[in-house]
Scaffold this motif. Structure first.
Motif, mmCIF file in Angstrom:
data_model
loop_
_atom_site.group_PDB
_atom_site.id
_atom_site.type_symbol
_atom_site.label_atom_id
_atom_site.label_comp_id
_atom_site.label_asym_id
_atom_site.label_seq_id
_atom_site.Cartn_x
_atom_site.Cartn_y
_atom_site.Cartn_z
ATOM 1 N N UNK A 87 0.832 -1.207 0.000
ATOM 2 C CA UNK A 87 0.000 0.000 0.000
ATOM 3 C C UNK A 87 0.869 1.261 0.000
ATOM 4 N N UNK A 88 1.924 1.256 0.819
ATOM 5 C CA UNK A 88 2.831 2.405 0.886
ATOM 6 C C UNK A 88 3.515 2.606 -0.462
ATOM 7 N N UNK A 89 3.949 1.503 -1.101
ATOM 8 C CA UNK A 89 4.598 1.591 -2.409
ATOM 9 C C UNK A 89 3.653 2.179 -3.451
ATOM 10 N N UNK A 90 2.417 1.707 -3.427
ATOM 11 C CA UNK A 90 1.433 2.205 -4.391
ATOM 12 C C UNK A 90 1.157 3.694 -4.164
ATOM 13 N N UNK A 91 1.080 4.081 -2.901
ATOM 14 C CA UNK A 91 0.855 5.492 -2.583
ATOM 15 C C UNK A 91 2.015 6.347 -3.097
ATOM 16 N N UNK A 96 1.835 6.549 -6.872
ATOM 17 C CA UNK A 96 0.741 7.439 -7.317
ATOM 18 C C UNK A 96 1.116 8.897 -7.010
ATOM 19 N N UNK A 97 1.794 9.146 -5.880
ATOM 20 C CA UNK A 97 2.240 10.503 -5.567
ATOM 21 C C UNK A 97 3.287 10.970 -6.569
ATOM 22 N N UNK A 98 4.232 10.100 -6.910
ATOM 23 C CA UNK A 98 5.256 10.441 -7.886
ATOM 24 C C UNK A 98 4.624 10.686 -9.257
ATOM 25 N N UNK A 99 3.640 9.899 -9.588
ATOM 26 C CA UNK A 99 2.979 10.062 -10.885
ATOM 27 C C UNK A 99 2.221 11.375 -10.975
ATOM 28 N N UNK A 100 1.607 11.814 -9.885
ATOM 29 C CA UNK A 100 0.872 13.083 -9.853
ATOM 30 C C UNK A 100 1.840 14.255 -9.853
#
Length: 160
Positions: free
Chosen positions: A146-150, A153-157
């Motif tokens: 979950x932390x990795x996905x967050x 997604x933060x890096x992608x935004x």
């Protein structure tokens, strides 16, 4: 110095057989073995041996022992067995320690078998502990994902 009539045995001379006597006995023994019909020598030698046996026996016995033959009825004499009479395959009586050792090994094997099947208290406790640890690890792995996905997604935004 010894007192009271006691004799000190220290320092007595040792008696050794001389080499000529040993050679003579060896030759006589060889002659006996080679010639089977020499009964005269056997009888004369057996007389010499028996007389020497009697002398040593009389020296050993002292006091009343030499006069009276006493046999203890409670004494069990050890009868020597011939090698051909010994039965190797016969079951041998085990001592108490050996029996206890065998019982201990059997009970340990029985316990380990039950433990591997999961039927003992300790095995159940171990399995429960393993289940708890497995669940904790799964939860920790899920949290990491979950932390990795967050982060992804933060890096992608942030890049947009």
């Amino acid at each position: 110095m010894p007192r009271g009539g006691k004799k000190n045995h220290k320092g007595r001379g040792k008696q050794f057989s001389n080499p000529e006597e040993i050679d003579r006995q060896m030759k006589a023994q060889k002659e006996l073995e080679e010639s089977g019909g020499a009964e005269k020598k056997e009888s004369s030698e057996s007389e010499e041996e028996s007389s020497s046996d009697e002398e040593s026996e009389s020296r050993r016995r002292s006091g009343v022992e030499g006069l009276i033959e006493i046999e203890n009825p409670n004494r069990v004499s050890q009868k020597s067995k011939k090698v051909t009479e010994i039965d190797v395959a016969a079951p041998r009586e085990l001592s108490r320690r050996e029996r206890e050792e065998i019982e201990k090994q059997k009970s340990k094997e029985r316990y380990m078998k039950l433990h591997l099947e999961g039927k003992t208290e300790q095995a159940r406790a171990d399995l429960a502990r393993l289940a708890i640890i497995k669940k904790q690890r799964e939860d920790a792995a899920k949290k990491r994902d979950d932390i990795k996905k967050d982060k992804e997604s933060d890096d992608g935004k942030a890049k947009r």
